[in-house]
Design a protein around this motif. Sequence first.
Motif, PDB file in Angstrom:
ATOM      1  N   THR A 143       8.406  15.628 -44.374  1.00  0.00           N
ATOM      2  CA  THR A 143       8.652  16.807 -43.554  1.00  0.00           C
ATOM      3  C   THR A 143       9.117  16.313 -42.187  1.00  0.00           C
ATOM      4  O   THR A 143       8.993  15.115 -41.869  1.00  0.00           O
ATOM      5  CB  THR A 143       7.373  17.643 -43.367  1.00  0.00           C
ATOM      6  N   GLN A 144       9.620  17.210 -41.365  1.00  0.00           N
ATOM      7  CA  GLN A 144      10.056  16.798 -40.038  1.00  0.00           C
ATOM      8  C   GLN A 144       8.878  16.273 -39.219  1.00  0.00           C
ATOM      9  O   GLN A 144       9.036  15.312 -38.458  1.00  0.00           O
ATOM     10  CB  GLN A 144      10.750  17.949 -39.310  1.00  0.00           C
ATOM     11  N   VAL A 145       7.712  16.871 -39.381  1.00  0.00           N
ATOM     12  CA  VAL A 145       6.517  16.405 -38.659  1.00  0.00           C
ATOM     13  C   VAL A 145       6.154  14.992 -39.114  1.00  0.00           C
ATOM     14  O   VAL A 145       5.871  14.113 -38.296  1.00  0.00           O
ATOM     15  CB  VAL A 145       5.336  17.388 -38.868  1.00  0.00           C
ATOM     16  N   GLU A 146       6.188  14.758 -40.438  1.00  0.00           N
ATOM     17  CA  GLU A 146       5.870  13.424 -40.966  1.00  0.00           C
ATOM     18  C   GLU A 146       6.909  12.395 -40.537  1.00  0.00           C
ATOM     19  O   GLU A 146       6.565  11.263 -40.186  1.00  0.00           O
ATOM     20  CB  GLU A 146       5.776  13.469 -42.492  1.00  0.00           C
ATOM     21  N   ILE A 189       8.145   9.592 -32.652  1.00  0.00           N
ATOM     22  CA  ILE A 189       8.831  10.496 -31.733  1.00  0.00           C
ATOM     23  C   ILE A 189       8.304  11.914 -31.944  1.00  0.00           C
ATOM     24  O   ILE A 189       7.542  12.173 -32.876  1.00  0.00           O
ATOM     25  CB  ILE A 189      10.367  10.465 -31.939  1.00  0.00           C
ATOM     26  N   SER A 190       8.704  12.837 -31.089  1.00  0.00           N
ATOM     27  CA  SER A 190       8.243  14.221 -31.194  1.00  0.00           C
ATOM     28  C   SER A 190       9.005  14.952 -32.302  1.00  0.00           C
ATOM     29  O   SER A 190      10.088  14.532 -32.724  1.00  0.00           O
ATOM     30  CB  SER A 190       8.452  14.949 -29.870  1.00  0.00           C
ATOM     31  N   LYS A 191       8.443  16.087 -32.720  1.00  0.00           N
ATOM     32  CA  LYS A 191       9.114  16.927 -33.714  1.00  0.00           C
ATOM     33  C   LYS A 191      10.439  17.435 -33.142  1.00  0.00           C
ATOM     34  O   LYS A 191      11.444  17.525 -33.857  1.00  0.00           O
ATOM     35  CB  LYS A 191       8.238  18.091 -34.135  1.00  0.00           C
ATOM     36  N   GLN A 192      10.456  17.734 -31.870  1.00  0.00           N
ATOM     37  CA  GLN A 192      11.687  18.200 -31.232  1.00  0.00           C
ATOM     38  C   GLN A 192      12.765  17.100 -31.293  1.00  0.00           C
ATOM     39  O   GLN A 192      13.928  17.373 -31.571  1.00  0.00           O
ATOM     40  CB  GLN A 192      11.431  18.602 -29.786  1.00  0.00           C
ATOM     41  N   ALA A 193      12.355  15.849 -31.071  1.00  0.00           N
ATOM     42  CA  ALA A 193      13.307  14.731 -31.100  1.00  0.00           C
ATOM     43  C   ALA A 193      13.867  14.522 -32.510  1.00  0.00           C
ATOM     44  O   ALA A 193      15.069  14.262 -32.676  1.00  0.00           O
ATOM     45  CB  ALA A 193      12.660  13.458 -30.585  1.00  0.00           C
ATOM     46  N   ILE A 194      13.017  14.649 -33.534  1.00  0.00           N
ATOM     47  CA  ILE A 194      13.519  14.478 -34.905  1.00  0.00           C
ATOM     48  C   ILE A 194      14.472  15.621 -35.251  1.00  0.00           C
ATOM     49  O   ILE A 194      15.496  15.412 -35.901  1.00  0.00           O
ATOM     50  CB  ILE A 194      12.376  14.356 -35.949  1.00  0.00           C
ATOM     51  N   ASN A 195      14.140  16.814 -34.787  1.00  0.00           N
ATOM     52  CA  ASN A 195      15.012  17.964 -35.020  1.00  0.00           C
ATOM     53  C   ASN A 195      16.379  17.737 -34.367  1.00  0.00           C
ATOM     54  O   ASN A 195      17.417  18.020 -34.963  1.00  0.00           O
ATOM     55  CB  ASN A 195      14.341  19.227 -34.478  1.00  0.00           C
ATOM     56  N   GLN A 196      16.388  17.195 -33.167  1.00  0.00           N
ATOM     57  CA  GLN A 196      17.644  16.906 -32.472  1.00  0.00           C
ATOM     58  C   GLN A 196      18.439  15.820 -33.197  1.00  0.00           C
ATOM     59  O   GLN A 196      19.662  15.910 -33.317  1.00  0.00           O
ATOM     60  CB  GLN A 196      17.367  16.493 -31.022  1.00  0.00           C
TER      61      GLN A 196
END
Length: 190
Positions: free
Chosen positions: A146-149, A156-163
């Motif tokens: 998942t993005q959190v995992e 890194i943060s969830k926001q950073a992975i999303n970016q």
Amino acid sequence: MFAVFARYRGRSTRRAEHVRMSAEALSSLEGVGTVEVSGIEELRAAPTSAVGVTTLVLALLAAGDWAVGIGICPRGQDDEAAIAASAVVGKGGKAGTVKTRIRSDNPRGKTCAEDIGAAFTLLHHVISRRSPEGREATQLVRAGYTQVEAAAELGISKQAINQRLAAAGWHAESAGWSLAVHLLEDSAKL
């Protein structure tokens, strides 16, 4: 029914070893089956599903050094699919290209083959422009994180992975993946 043929077009001075190691690595991908070395710079495989074909072709495109041919024989004759896959690449082949040949009497076969090639061309465009961070993020999400995992794995943060996923064109790759799989499945019914 499906066959994939790939010719190495990279610059490795140890071509045979590189091709052998690539075959071993690609054989470990889920759904791909055995990838065999054929000659000094060629690989052959016969994935049993459209998902396996897409997985293998995207891995070859991500490497960037392979000309790829897909052969499809809707009547289920693997030998004909293998011949079609190698014939469509020909004697040369350009790295990063995917060509498809469908062995069918259906007049839609040529158009379907061109559509499959176009889908992989678009996918190659997306994945070839990724940063190392984008490749890292998409590999984790593709592997089922998942993005959190994935964020935790990379520290890194969830926001950073999303970016990172947005910049890497993850949504375009997902859409292209589905398109390629559906086109391959449809072509197997011609």
